[in-house]
Design an enzyme around this catalytic site. Structure first.
Site, PDB file in Angstrom:
ATOM      1  N   LEU A  65       0.836  -1.205   0.000  1.00 27.57           N
ATOM      2  CA  LEU A  65       0.000   0.000   0.000  1.00 27.57           C
ATOM      3  C   LEU A  65       0.872   1.257   0.000  1.00 27.57           C
ATOM      4  CD1 LEU A  65      -2.556  -1.215   2.694  1.00 27.57           C
ATOM      5  CD2 LEU A  65      -2.703  -1.449   0.220  1.00 27.57           C
ATOM      6  N   PRO A  66       0.262   2.427  -0.309  1.00 25.36           N
ATOM      7  CA  PRO A  66       1.100   3.638  -0.443  1.00 25.36           C
ATOM      8  C   PRO A  66       1.832   4.053   0.840  1.00 25.36           C
ATOM      9  CG  PRO A  66      -1.050   3.959  -1.484  1.00 25.36           C
ATOM     10  CD  PRO A  66      -1.124   2.646  -0.740  1.00 25.36           C
ATOM     11  N   THR A  96       6.382   0.855   2.054  1.00 25.88           N
ATOM     12  CA  THR A  96       7.412   1.619   2.776  1.00 25.88           C
ATOM     13  C   THR A  96       6.698   2.560   3.746  1.00 25.88           C
ATOM     14  OG1 THR A  96       8.842   1.579   0.838  1.00 25.88           O
ATOM     15  CG2 THR A  96       9.402   3.151   2.563  1.00 25.88           C
ATOM     16  N   LYS A 171      15.333   0.435   4.766  1.00 30.91           N
ATOM     17  CA  LYS A 171      14.736   0.880   3.495  1.00 30.91           C
ATOM     18  C   LYS A 171      14.779   2.412   3.346  1.00 30.91           C
ATOM     19  CE  LYS A 171      12.011   1.388  -0.067  1.00 30.91           C
ATOM     20  NZ  LYS A 171      12.549   1.285  -1.412  1.00 30.91           N
ATOM     21  N   LYS A 246       7.305  11.233   0.488  1.00 32.12           N
ATOM     22  CA  LYS A 246       6.909  10.506   1.715  1.00 32.12           C
ATOM     23  C   LYS A 246       8.139   9.851   2.344  1.00 32.12           C
ATOM     24  CE  LYS A 246       5.956   6.406   1.153  1.00 32.12           C
ATOM     25  NZ  LYS A 246       5.806   4.975   1.029  1.00 32.12           N
TER      26      LYS A 246
HETATM   27  P1  NAD Z   1       0.633   2.734  -5.968  1.00 30.79           P
HETATM   28  O1  NAD Z   1      -0.014   3.967  -5.477  1.00 30.79           O
HETATM   29  O2  NAD Z   1       0.888   2.552  -7.432  1.00 30.79           O
HETATM   30  O3  NAD Z   1      -0.203   1.440  -5.465  1.00 30.79           O
HETATM   31  C1  NAD Z   1      -0.843   1.338  -4.235  1.00 30.79           C
HETATM   32  C2  NAD Z   1      -2.114   0.518  -4.421  1.00 30.79           C
HETATM   33  O4  NAD Z   1      -2.729   0.311  -3.146  1.00 30.79           O
HETATM   34  C3  NAD Z   1      -3.159   1.225  -5.303  1.00 30.79           C
HETATM   35  O5  NAD Z   1      -3.562   0.358  -6.351  1.00 30.79           O
HETATM   36  C4  NAD Z   1      -4.312   1.513  -4.329  1.00 30.79           C
HETATM   37  O6  NAD Z   1      -5.582   1.454  -4.939  1.00 30.79           O
HETATM   38  C5  NAD Z   1      -4.140   0.397  -3.332  1.00 30.79           C
HETATM   39  N1  NAD Z   1      -4.772   0.628  -2.031  1.00 30.79           N
HETATM   40  C6  NAD Z   1      -4.669   1.708  -1.212  1.00 30.79           C
HETATM   41  N2  NAD Z   1      -5.386   1.514  -0.084  1.00 30.79           N
HETATM   42  C7  NAD Z   1      -5.946   0.290  -0.187  1.00 30.79           C
HETATM   43  C8  NAD Z   1      -6.805  -0.486   0.653  1.00 30.79           C
HETATM   44  N3  NAD Z   1      -7.227  -0.039   1.836  1.00 30.79           N
HETATM   45  N4  NAD Z   1      -7.199  -1.709   0.222  1.00 30.79           N
HETATM   46  C9  NAD Z   1      -6.786  -2.175  -0.981  1.00 30.79           C
HETATM   47  N5  NAD Z   1      -5.971  -1.505  -1.823  1.00 30.79           N
HETATM   48  C10 NAD Z   1      -5.561  -0.278  -1.425  1.00 30.79           C
HETATM   49  O7  NAD Z   1       2.018   2.616  -5.155  1.00 30.79           O
HETATM   50  P2  NAD Z   1       3.293   1.717  -5.524  1.00 30.79           P
HETATM   51  O8  NAD Z   1       4.215   2.488  -6.407  1.00 30.79           O
HETATM   52  O9  NAD Z   1       2.831   0.355  -5.918  1.00 30.79           O
HETATM   53  O10 NAD Z   1       4.006   1.669  -4.087  1.00 30.79           O
HETATM   54  C11 NAD Z   1       3.516   0.878  -3.017  1.00 30.79           C
HETATM   55  C12 NAD Z   1       4.506   0.963  -1.870  1.00 30.79           C
HETATM   56  O11 NAD Z   1       5.781   0.459  -2.304  1.00 30.79           O
HETATM   57  C13 NAD Z   1       4.740   2.393  -1.356  1.00 30.79           C
HETATM   58  O12 NAD Z   1       4.868   2.375   0.032  1.00 30.79           O
HETATM   59  C14 NAD Z   1       6.046   2.787  -2.038  1.00 30.79           C
HETATM   60  O13 NAD Z   1       6.748   3.762  -1.282  1.00 30.79           O
HETATM   61  C15 NAD Z   1       6.772   1.458  -2.092  1.00 30.79           C
HETATM   62  N6  NAD Z   1       7.754   1.310  -3.179  1.00 30.79           N
HETATM   63  C16 NAD Z   1       7.468   1.713  -4.448  1.00 30.79           C
HETATM   64  C17 NAD Z   1       8.428   1.544  -5.445  1.00 30.79           C
HETATM   65  C18 NAD Z   1       8.158   1.985  -6.874  1.00 30.79           C
HETATM   66  O14 NAD Z   1       9.124   1.997  -7.678  1.00 30.79           O
HETATM   67  N7  NAD Z   1       6.927   2.308  -7.244  1.00 30.79           N
HETATM   68  C19 NAD Z   1       9.667   0.960  -5.150  1.00 30.79           C
HETATM   69  C20 NAD Z   1       9.910   0.528  -3.853  1.00 30.79           C
HETATM   70  C21 NAD Z   1       8.947   0.707  -2.877  1.00 30.79           C
END
Ligand code: NAD
Length: 295
Positions: A65-66, A96, A171, A246
């Site tokens: 999740l975000p 994260t 991280k 964030k």
């Molecule tokens: P994103 O916003 O693309 O995806 C998050 C998903 O969670 C969305 O599809 C959203 O609809 C869903 N969501 C939110 N609340 C929810 C709930 N209560 N129930 C069900 N689904 C829910 O974000 P992302 O890029 O996939 O990143 C996710 C995490 O990974 C973050 O914490 C980010 O910091 C970390 N991260 C991202 C990357 C990257 O390159 N994108 C790399 C490493 C770590």
């Protein structure tokens, strides 16, 4: 076969769940965005009508999740998922978030008799798609060993950083450095362009020189230097600027708590805040490159 529930199918969670499905695992998914669920179902996942429904028969629950607010509201409280999972379930949160929130959620899970690891990832969306992510776990030895075979299906390097929350500390230290590297690489490439050089040639030179770093190897911020990276796709997809902000806030909070000096990250945070304030919050974080462009 282990039953997996996967919640959060965004830029990272979508391809991670796809890798579990590719390995033949039984995966039930849930996301607030129906299209994301639909895409996972097309790859063989079962859909659930809610997060609680998704975890009902799960041996392992993976959440992606975000931010901490989403993780806490999903896990905690009467409507939280913890008590709705079977008694022996292992929860793996790969979002994260700050270490204290990870500890709070982990302790609530352990209090219920179930197991938890914080397991944030590094490697970006390309690593998620290729199944080569780095997972950095915090938690008990037993929970960590149980999580390993599941994480092996989505990643290449799997570390145990320490107790609950330790994965998150490692991280955010990594992402703080990444923000510094991305801004530094961007200004170096723009300096080369402003002085008449071809960014592709300069990138090749720096890749073999002392400035070499991950952003040049895997994630060049200058459009059309590399294929299949967000900079060559109008900075769409990837890791959003608002998520980097964030993570920088999490790093700054940790620095304040431990009285640590982090001047490079402070500057990177100011630059990323400015970049976000100009309407770039949903663009990939490599778009900071544009800030240094000469017109
Ligand atoms: P994103 O916003 O693309 O995806 C998050 C998903 O969670 C969305 O599809 C959203 O609809 C869903 N969501 C939110 N609340 C929810 C709930 N209560 N129930 C069900 N689904 C829910 O974000 P992302 O890029 O996939 O990143 C996710 C995490 O990974 C973050 O914490 C980010 O910091 C970390 N991260 C991202 C990357 C990257 O390159 N994108 C790399 C490493 C770590």
């Amino acid at each position: 076969m282990k039953k997996i529930a996967f919640i959060g199918l965004g830029n990272m969670g979508g391809p991670m769940a796809a890798n579990l499905l590719d390995k033949g695992l039984d995966v039930t998914v849930f996301d607030l965005v129906p299209e994301a669920v639909q895409q996972a179902c097309e790859k063989g996942a079962k859909s659930a009508s809610s997060a609680i429904e998704a975890v009902k028969h799960a041996d392992v629950v993976v959440t992606m999740l975000p931010a901490a607010t989403h993780v806490k509201s999903l896990y905690l409280g009467e409507d939280g998922i913890i008590a709705h999972a079977p008694d022996n379930t292992l929860f793996i949160d790969s979002s994260t978030i700050d270490a204290q929130s990870a500890r709070d959620v982990g302790e609530a899970v352990e209090k219920s008799g179930r197991k938890f690891v914080d397991a944030p990832v590094s490697g970006g969306t390309a690593g998620a798609a290729a199944g080569t992510l780095t997972f950095i776990m915090g938690g008990s030895d037993q929970a960590v060993e149980e999580a390993r075979p599941v994480l092996d299906c989505m990643g290449k390097n799997i570390f145990h950083a320490g107790p609950l929350g330790a994965g998150q500390v490692a991280k955010i230290c990594n992402n703080m450095l990444l923000a510094v590297l991305m801004t530094g690489t961007s200004e170096a490439l723009q300096l080369a362009i402003a002085n008449g050089l071809d960014p592709k040639v300069v990138s090749d030179i720096m890749l073999q020189s002392s400035g070499c770093n991950w952003t040049l190897q895997k994630y060049n911020p200058c459009p059309d230097v590399m294929e299949n990276v967000p900079s060559s796709n109008d900075y769409q997809g990837g890791f959003m600027v608002k998520l980097m902000n964030k993570d920088l806030s999490l790093a700054m909070d940790a620095a304040t708590t431990s009285n640590s000096a982090t001047p490079m990250a402070s500057l990177a945070q100011s630059l990323y805040r400015l970049h976000q304030s100009k309407g770039n919050q949903n663009k990939d974080f490599s778009s900071i490159f544009k800030m240094f462009e000469q017109h």
